[in-house]
Enzyme design. Structure first.
Site, PDB file in Angstrom:
ATOM      1  N   HIS A  81       0.837  -1.215   0.000  1.00 58.53           N
ATOM      2  CA  HIS A  81       0.000   0.000   0.000  1.00 58.53           C
ATOM      3  C   HIS A  81       0.867   1.258   0.000  1.00 58.53           C
ATOM      4  O   HIS A  81       0.531   2.250  -0.653  1.00 58.53           O
ATOM      5  CB  HIS A  81      -0.967  -0.004   1.176  1.00 58.53           C
ATOM      6  CG  HIS A  81      -1.875  -1.199   1.189  1.00 58.53           C
ATOM      7  ND1 HIS A  81      -2.586  -1.584   2.288  1.00 58.53           N
ATOM      8  CD2 HIS A  81      -2.167  -2.097   0.214  1.00 58.53           C
ATOM      9  CE1 HIS A  81      -3.290  -2.679   1.993  1.00 58.53           C
ATOM     10  NE2 HIS A  81      -3.032  -3.016   0.745  1.00 58.53           N
ATOM     11  N   HIS A 238      -9.410  -1.697  -4.820  1.00 57.91           N
ATOM     12  CA  HIS A 238      -8.277  -2.054  -3.961  1.00 57.91           C
ATOM     13  C   HIS A 238      -7.325  -3.008  -4.667  1.00 57.91           C
ATOM     14  O   HIS A 238      -6.109  -2.935  -4.477  1.00 57.91           O
ATOM     15  CB  HIS A 238      -8.725  -2.642  -2.618  1.00 57.91           C
ATOM     16  CG  HIS A 238      -7.545  -2.869  -1.722  1.00 57.91           C
ATOM     17  ND1 HIS A 238      -6.964  -1.852  -1.001  1.00 57.91           N
ATOM     18  CD2 HIS A 238      -6.769  -3.964  -1.538  1.00 57.91           C
ATOM     19  CE1 HIS A 238      -5.897  -2.315  -0.380  1.00 57.91           C
ATOM     20  NE2 HIS A 238      -5.752  -3.610  -0.678  1.00 57.91           N
ATOM     21  N   ASP A 242      -3.315  -2.524  -5.033  1.00 53.86           N
ATOM     22  CA  ASP A 242      -2.270  -3.533  -4.790  1.00 53.86           C
ATOM     23  C   ASP A 242      -1.415  -3.752  -6.039  1.00 53.86           C
ATOM     24  O   ASP A 242      -0.192  -3.863  -5.961  1.00 53.86           O
ATOM     25  CB  ASP A 242      -2.904  -4.879  -4.406  1.00 53.86           C
ATOM     26  CG  ASP A 242      -3.350  -4.931  -2.954  1.00 53.86           C
ATOM     27  OD1 ASP A 242      -2.915  -4.107  -2.139  1.00 53.86           O
ATOM     28  OD2 ASP A 242      -4.151  -5.847  -2.653  1.00 53.86           O
ATOM     29  N   HIS A 265      -0.906 -10.921  -5.226  1.00 53.38           N
ATOM     30  CA  HIS A 265       0.510 -10.565  -5.078  1.00 53.38           C
ATOM     31  C   HIS A 265       1.456 -11.576  -5.724  1.00 53.38           C
ATOM     32  O   HIS A 265       2.478 -11.208  -6.279  1.00 53.38           O
ATOM     33  CB  HIS A 265       0.864 -10.403  -3.602  1.00 53.38           C
ATOM     34  CG  HIS A 265       0.097  -9.307  -2.934  1.00 53.38           C
ATOM     35  ND1 HIS A 265       0.133  -8.007  -3.381  1.00 53.38           N
ATOM     36  CD2 HIS A 265      -0.744  -9.304  -1.879  1.00 53.38           C
ATOM     37  CE1 HIS A 265      -0.643  -7.255  -2.616  1.00 53.38           C
ATOM     38  NE2 HIS A 265      -1.198  -8.026  -1.700  1.00 53.38           N
TER      39      HIS A 265
HETATM   40 ZN   LIG Z   1      -3.902  -4.555  -0.359  1.00 53.71          ZN
END
Ligand SMILES: [Zn+2]
Length: 307
Positions: A81, A238, A242, A265
């Site tokens: 973030h 969001h 990311d 991720h």
């Molecule tokens: Zn996040």
């Protein structure tokens, strides 16, 4: 390769306190200006010798719940973030000092980091930065997740999520990068989780600092947060937040249109490593990282599709 952009840092050092999402520990974080061509650095000031860790994809050591970067045994987790705020505000050179293993979570979005950067003052460094771009389509997939890169003069991210929940079925959003658009459309979107996962994580010692103050929490019946959502499609926004943070671990601004389906991720990092392929300077540490990456690649049946 590609266009050039003016490098930026911050005018003044600024510091603040927060809590780590997974450790639940109080953290002191400071942001410090750096000269042109320095890049983005983290420093663990609580450890002996106060080690530095450069924020690049080759230093990513873990991607299971958040993005962790590390160097010779010292690490910093949940960098995404803050990295997203740095990407969004166009910061090239900065030193982040923290006295704990985890970047504070604040409200689960990038809003507080954006406000810190604005308060510190953004400084134009009168030195240009390279912007990375490819001249051909490039895609990568893992199970049903996929990221496709298309050459484009601007940075655009089109993201689709599709969770097995009525509130999160097939949500798609296209973000056209500018600093103002980042602040308005992306920076305030909070992280989210299912209540059952949060409870399971707490049992395993994760998400100790997790609460309705720093995440949107969902169960079968809906959203548990009394204030509701900040945007009707806050979840997909969001995921873009990311993605921008993980993408910034490339080490310089990137241009192109990224069409992203359900990535997280882990695939984001594999994608950036693949983009960087052969471009990273070699040292003992990056060789070790290469080896562990190719192992995980084989285990997860990861494929780079011919473009
Ligand atoms: Zn996040």
């Amino acid at each position: 390769m590609g266009m050039r952009r003016v490098q930026k840092t911050i005018e003044n050092r600024i510091e603040c306190n927060g809590v780590g999402l997974h450790t639940g520990k109080e953290v002191l974080l400071s942001l410090n200006p750096l000269p042109p061509d320095s890049g983005i650095w983290f420093r663990r000031v609580d450890l002996p010798h106060k080690p530095y860790i450069k924020a690049t994809a080759n230093h990513v050591t873990q991607t299971s719940l958040c993005t962790v970067i590390g160097n010779n045994g010292s690490g910093v987790s949940t960098v995404e973030h803050l990295m997203s705020a740095l990407a969004g505000m166009g910061i090239h050179n900065i030193l982040v000092e923290i006295d704990a293993p985890e970047v504070p979570i604040f409200d689960g979005s990038a809003q507080h980091f954006v406000e810190l950067l604005q308060e510190a003052g953004i400084k134009n460094q009168k030195v240009s930065s390279e912007v990375f771009a490819l001249d051909k389509k490039f895609s990568i997939s893992q199970e049903d997740k996929k990221i496709t890169y298309y050459p484009n003069k601007e940075l655009i991210v089109s993201f689709t999520i599709d969770f097995d929940h009525p509130l999160m079925k097939e949500q798609e959003y296209t973000f056209r990068f500018s600093e103002d658009n980042f602040v308005d459309e992306i920076s305030r979107a909070r992280t989210f989780g299912f209540l059952r996962d949060v409870e399971a994580m707490k049992k395993c010692g994760y998400a100790r600092g997790g609460s309705l103050e720093n995440a949107v929490v969902i169960d079968e019946n809906g959203i548990l947060n009394p204030e509701g959502l900040r945007y009707p499609n806050e979840f997909v926004r969001h995921k873009i937040l990311d993605f921008l943070g993980d993408l910034y671990l490339y080490g310089m601004p990137v241009r192109g249109h990224f069409v992203v389906y359900k990535s997280g991720h882990t695939l984001n990092n594999l994608f950036i490593k693949a983009l960087k392929n052969g471009k990273e300077e070699k040292d003992a540490h990056s060789d070790f990282q290469e080896a562990s990456l190719s192992m995980s690649v084989n285990q997860r049946a990861f494929t780079i599709l011919p473009a």
